[in-house]
Design a protein around this motif. Structure first.
Motif, PDB file in Angstrom:
ATOM      1  N   GLU A 226      -4.685   2.556   1.737  1.00 48.68           N
ATOM      2  CA  GLU A 226      -5.357   1.526   0.951  1.00 48.68           C
ATOM      3  C   GLU A 226      -4.448   1.060  -0.185  1.00 48.68           C
ATOM      4  O   GLU A 226      -3.320   1.524  -0.343  1.00 48.68           O
ATOM      5  CB  GLU A 226      -6.695   2.049   0.398  1.00 48.68           C
ATOM      6  N   HIS A 227      -4.981   0.156  -1.022  1.00 47.89           N
ATOM      7  CA  HIS A 227      -4.268  -0.468  -2.133  1.00 47.89           C
ATOM      8  C   HIS A 227      -3.969   0.562  -3.218  1.00 47.89           C
ATOM      9  O   HIS A 227      -4.855   1.300  -3.648  1.00 47.89           O
ATOM     10  CB  HIS A 227      -5.161  -1.588  -2.689  1.00 47.89           C
TER      11      HIS A 227
ATOM     12  N   ASN B   1      -9.995   0.584  -1.986  1.00 45.47           N
ATOM     13  CA  ASN B   1     -10.160  -0.443  -0.960  1.00 45.47           C
ATOM     14  C   ASN B   1      -9.640  -1.759  -1.502  1.00 45.47           C
ATOM     15  O   ASN B   1     -10.004  -2.166  -2.619  1.00 45.47           O
ATOM     16  CB  ASN B   1     -11.637  -0.637  -0.611  1.00 45.47           C
ATOM     17  N   TYR B   2      -8.806  -2.440  -0.733  1.00 47.65           N
ATOM     18  CA  TYR B   2      -8.388  -3.767  -1.184  1.00 47.65           C
ATOM     19  C   TYR B   2      -9.541  -4.724  -0.925  1.00 47.65           C
ATOM     20  O   TYR B   2     -10.080  -4.779   0.176  1.00 47.65           O
ATOM     21  CB  TYR B   2      -7.126  -4.244  -0.479  1.00 47.65           C
TER      22      TYR B   2
ATOM     23  N   CYS C 101       0.836  -1.213   0.000  1.00 47.26           N
ATOM     24  CA  CYS C 101       0.000   0.000   0.000  1.00 47.26           C
ATOM     25  C   CYS C 101       0.871   1.263   0.000  1.00 47.26           C
ATOM     26  O   CYS C 101       0.667   2.164   0.813  1.00 47.26           O
ATOM     27  CB  CYS C 101      -0.949  -0.003   1.199  1.00 47.26           C
TER      28      CYS C 101
END
Length: 346
Positions: free
Chosen positions: A223-224, A241-242, A203
């Motif tokens: 987040e990702h 969002n992952y 991330c």
């Protein structure tokens, strides 16, 4: 004001962000699973021609693989043409501008970079490590003069790597590669002597000095990270969002505005579809439109600097230790994940 097109698991979108970093518009251009985007900005016409990859209804049903062209002027988006990509083109992760009307394709499924023309199909293919199926997980391409920097995400107990390739006419040759101190990486862009990439597995967005191949800055995100573009002054990184693959069409996404000199965050803007106020899903790729995207054209990069990286020495002991850790930790993580999934199933 900055305009973007970005591809997600749910569609292709146009977005406008004001000088105050407020989202002014976010409009769905086309539904379905989208990934790679490449752009050409025409200064005289003040319009951007883009090519975007659409795989199909969703990531699991990539049965409609197409390169679709759009013309964008101000906030008007018009479809210009579409070309079918045959089965051998695999699951495309990125497009990049090629010579003439051609483009380079990160052909992830076939473990290759392809030179493709809308009228002639695949002209040339460079297969990495002799494998015909996804092993290196080729996912990002950065063109600079006669050089291509190709991100190898890597799947077989290896850290991510940058392969330095040279193209001459229809010939594509790998000159060498260097290792990154990260895994599960995406995207490549260069400003001056700094190479930028998304260390998605941790991330982070990272800047690396191309003269020493050492990390300059590491920006840790919440987040990702995936998708990256630049106007030459700022770097814009996609953040999502992952989520499990089946849930990535319904997740939240942001663009993070970064000062490339300090790698400090200037602002973060959430993308929400303007009409329906819905989440846009995981960002796969993001490009600037209405001006040149220098991470798409490579205009702020010296090809000789990229070419010289194949001769920069790296700490082979550190690389070997990283590979040992990846090889031992990945099976443990997979086992824990299966145990958790099994527990949730009950």
């Amino acid at each position: 004001m900055t305009d973007f097109v970005f591809a997600t698991h749910s569609g292709l979108y146009f977005a406008r962000v004001g000088s105050d970093s407020a989202l002014q518009d976010c409009t769905l251009i086309a539904e379905g699973y989208h990934y790679g985007i490449t752009t050409r900005f025409d200064v005289a016409k003040d319009e951007t021609l883009i090519r975007a990859y659409r795989g199909g209804v969703d990531v699991h049903n990539q049965t409609e693989r197409e390169s679709i062209e759009y013309r964008i002027r101000d906030m008007l988006v018009e479809e210009v043409a579409r070309h079918e990509l045959d089965e051998i083109s695999g699951h495309v992760h990125q497009f990049a501008i090629g010579p003439g009307d051609s483009m380079f394709i990160a052909n992830t499924k076939r473990n290759s970079v392809d030179l493709w023309h809308p009228n002639e199909g695949t002209i040339k293919r460079l297969v990495f490590d002799g494998h015909r199926n996804d092993v290196n997980h080729v996912n990002s391409i950065f063109p600079c003069g006669d050089i291509l920097a190709v991100m190898l995400h890597n799947l077989r107990k290896l850290e991510s790597q940058i392969a330095i390739c040279q193209f001459d006419g229809a010939d594509i040759t790998e000159l060498g590669r260097f290792s990154l101190p990260d895994v599960q990486c995406h995207n490549v862009g260069v400003l001056g002597t700094q190479l930028f990439y998304n260390a998605s597995g941790s991330c982070s967005t990272v800047s690396l000095n191309l003269e020493s191949l050492e990390i300059s800055h590491r920006l840790k995100m919440k987040e990702h990270t995936k998708g990256m573009c630049s106007d030459g002054d700022l770097v814009y990184a996609g953040m999502s969002n992952y989520a499990n693959r089946s849930e990535r069409a319904f997740s939240s996404a942001w663009v993070v505005i970064i000062d490339p000199q300090t790698m400090q965050v200037n602002d973060t803007v959430q993308f929400t579809e303007s009409a329906r106020k819905e989440k846009v899903g995981n960002i796969n790729e993001i490009r600037i439109v209405g001006q040149e995207d220098v991470f798409d054209t490579g205009s702020k990069c010296s090809p000789d600097l990229l070419r010289s990286t194949v001769d920069v020495p790296q700490n082979q002991l550190a690389i070997s230790l990283r590979r040992f850790w990846i090889g031992t930790s990945d099976p443990i993580k997979r086992t824990i994940k299966k145990m958790l999934q099994s527990g949730n199933a009950r």
